[in-house]
Design a protein around this motif. Structure first.
Motif, mmCIF file in Angstrom:
data_model
loop_
_atom_site.group_PDB
_atom_site.id
_atom_site.type_symbol
_atom_site.label_atom_id
_atom_site.label_comp_id
_atom_site.label_asym_id
_atom_site.label_seq_id
_atom_site.Cartn_x
_atom_site.Cartn_y
_atom_site.Cartn_z
ATOM 1 N N GLY A 193 -14.352 47.068 5.144
ATOM 2 C CA GLY A 193 -15.589 47.814 4.973
ATOM 3 C C GLY A 193 -15.887 47.980 3.505
ATOM 4 O O GLY A 193 -15.001 47.831 2.655
ATOM 5 N N MET A 194 -17.111 48.313 3.196
ATOM 6 C CA MET A 194 -17.530 48.485 1.810
ATOM 7 C C MET A 194 -16.819 49.693 1.196
ATOM 8 O O MET A 194 -16.380 50.611 1.897
ATOM 9 C CB MET A 194 -19.046 48.697 1.742
ATOM 10 C CG MET A 194 -19.851 47.516 2.272
ATOM 11 S SD MET A 194 -19.734 46.051 1.219
ATOM 12 C CE MET A 194 -20.672 46.616 -0.209
ATOM 13 N N ASN A 195 -16.717 49.698 -0.135
ATOM 14 C CA ASN A 195 -16.198 50.862 -0.834
ATOM 15 C C ASN A 195 -17.060 52.070 -0.503
ATOM 16 O O ASN A 195 -18.291 51.985 -0.483
ATOM 17 C CB ASN A 195 -16.207 50.629 -2.347
ATOM 18 C CG ASN A 195 -15.159 49.626 -2.782
ATOM 19 O OD1 ASN A 195 -14.191 49.374 -2.070
ATOM 20 N ND2 ASN A 195 -15.354 49.031 -3.954
ATOM 21 N N GLY A 196 -16.416 53.207 -0.212
ATOM 22 C CA GLY A 196 -17.146 54.418 0.121
ATOM 23 C C GLY A 196 -17.463 54.571 1.594
ATOM 24 O O GLY A 196 -18.077 55.564 2.001
ATOM 25 N N ALA A 197 -17.039 53.588 2.409
ATOM 26 C CA ALA A 197 -17.333 53.677 3.846
ATOM 27 C C ALA A 197 -16.493 54.728 4.550
ATOM 28 O O ALA A 197 -16.832 55.160 5.653
ATOM 29 C CB ALA A 197 -17.121 52.310 4.503
ATOM 30 N N GLY A 198 -15.369 55.112 3.930
ATOM 31 C CA GLY A 198 -14.520 56.144 4.526
ATOM 32 C C GLY A 198 -13.220 55.618 5.087
ATOM 33 O O GLY A 198 -12.556 56.310 5.872
ATOM 34 N N LYS A 199 -12.813 54.426 4.686
ATOM 35 C CA LYS A 199 -11.605 53.816 5.267
ATOM 36 C C LYS A 199 -10.352 54.649 4.961
ATOM 37 O O LYS A 199 -9.561 54.929 5.872
ATOM 38 C CB LYS A 199 -11.432 52.389 4.719
ATOM 39 C CG LYS A 199 -12.598 51.454 5.002
ATOM 40 C CD LYS A 199 -12.347 50.045 4.511
ATOM 41 C CE LYS A 199 -12.128 49.937 3.012
ATOM 42 N NZ LYS A 199 -13.328 50.349 2.226
ATOM 43 N N THR A 200 -10.173 55.019 3.706
ATOM 44 C CA THR A 200 -8.996 55.811 3.348
ATOM 45 C C THR A 200 -9.035 57.176 4.020
ATOM 46 O O THR A 200 -8.017 57.669 4.516
ATOM 47 C CB THR A 200 -8.907 55.964 1.822
ATOM 48 O OG1 THR A 200 -8.667 54.674 1.230
ATOM 49 C CG2 THR A 200 -7.769 56.896 1.431
ATOM 50 N N THR A 201 -10.212 57.789 4.054
ATOM 51 C CA THR A 201 -10.350 59.088 4.725
ATOM 52 C C THR A 201 -9.947 58.987 6.189
ATOM 53 O O THR A 201 -9.243 59.853 6.715
ATOM 54 C CB THR A 201 -11.803 59.586 4.610
ATOM 55 O OG1 THR A 201 -12.136 59.765 3.229
ATOM 56 C CG2 THR A 201 -11.988 60.910 5.345
#
Length: 232
Positions: free
Chosen positions: A45-53
């Motif tokens: 997913g794009m940066n800022g999509a929330g993957k790490t969250t």
């Protein structure tokens, strides 16, 4: 805990109502997330999509208000509980590896043993597991070394060994090769492949084509607030 066997087709974990909003922006809203057993999953997913969250919420490192988790224990008993705070039974089954792992200011050996000591495991069992993990990660020669003397690749391998030694059923990895290149990257890719081949479920945030193209890897994509678990 031993990895789930591949012929058990029941989900490892089902999470409902997983959502995160930042200000007026809906980062994501996932009504139902089914995490399968014995599967390697790449989350893109794009940066800022929330993957790490998303991964941190699953690991109990960020609050997940309103979310619930359903799972079946080793005795076949079904459980249904709020995801936040993470139930102790799930905490024992999940390991999270940060993109830039933090190692305690002690030896490599003691870093790997830390979680086992916290669980109150007998010393002889700790010694056995740590010895196996050191060998698996190829860092036996560094067992008495302090973290500040390790390379980036060595730190990542020690962190993987520290997670593996707990024998989790679900490993959540945030960009495990992002800061590595050359031989160090190849070593970490090999270890991640080993973990998946053992029958554990591995969910990794990743843009590394070699990891994405490992045999049998399933691809998930997070974007526009939606998690696509059938992404080609």
């Amino acid at each position: 805990m031993t990895p789930s066997v591949a012929h058990d087709h029941s989900p490892l974990l089902t999470v409902r109502g997983l959502a995160r909003t930042i200000g007026l922006r809906k980062l994501f809203a996932i009504d139902r997330l089914v995490i399968p057993r014995a599967t390697a999953i790449v989350l893109t997913g794009m940066n800022g999509a929330g993957k790490t969250t998303l991964l941190r919420m699953l690991a109990g490192l960020e609050p997940a208000p309103g979310a619930s988790a359903q799972w079946t224990d080793a005795h076949g008993q079904a459980h249904d509980a709020p995801l936040s705070p993470l139930p102790p039974a799930l905490r024992q089954r999940i390991a999270y590896l940060h993109q830039h792992p933090y190692l305690f200011r002690t030896s490599v050996r003691e870093n790997i043993a830390y979680g086992l000591h916290a669980r109150g495991m007998p010393r002889d069992e700790i010694a056995r597991r740590v010895g196996e993990a050191l060998g698996w990660a190829g860092v036996s020669h560094l067992q008495d070394t302090a973290p500040e003397y390790l390379s980036g690749g060595e730190i990542q391998r020690v962190a993987l060994a520290r997670a593996k030694v707990l024998e989790p059923e679900l490993l959540l990895l945030d960009e495990p090769t992002s800061s590595l290149d050359g031989h160090a990257r190849e070593q970490v890719i090999g270890l991640v492949g080993d973990l998946a081949a053992e029958g554990r479920t591995v969910v990794m945030i990743c843009h590394d084509r070699e990891l994405i193209n490992l045999p049998g890897v399933v691809r998930w994509k997070l974007g526009d607030g939606v998690l696509d678990t059938h992404h080609p």
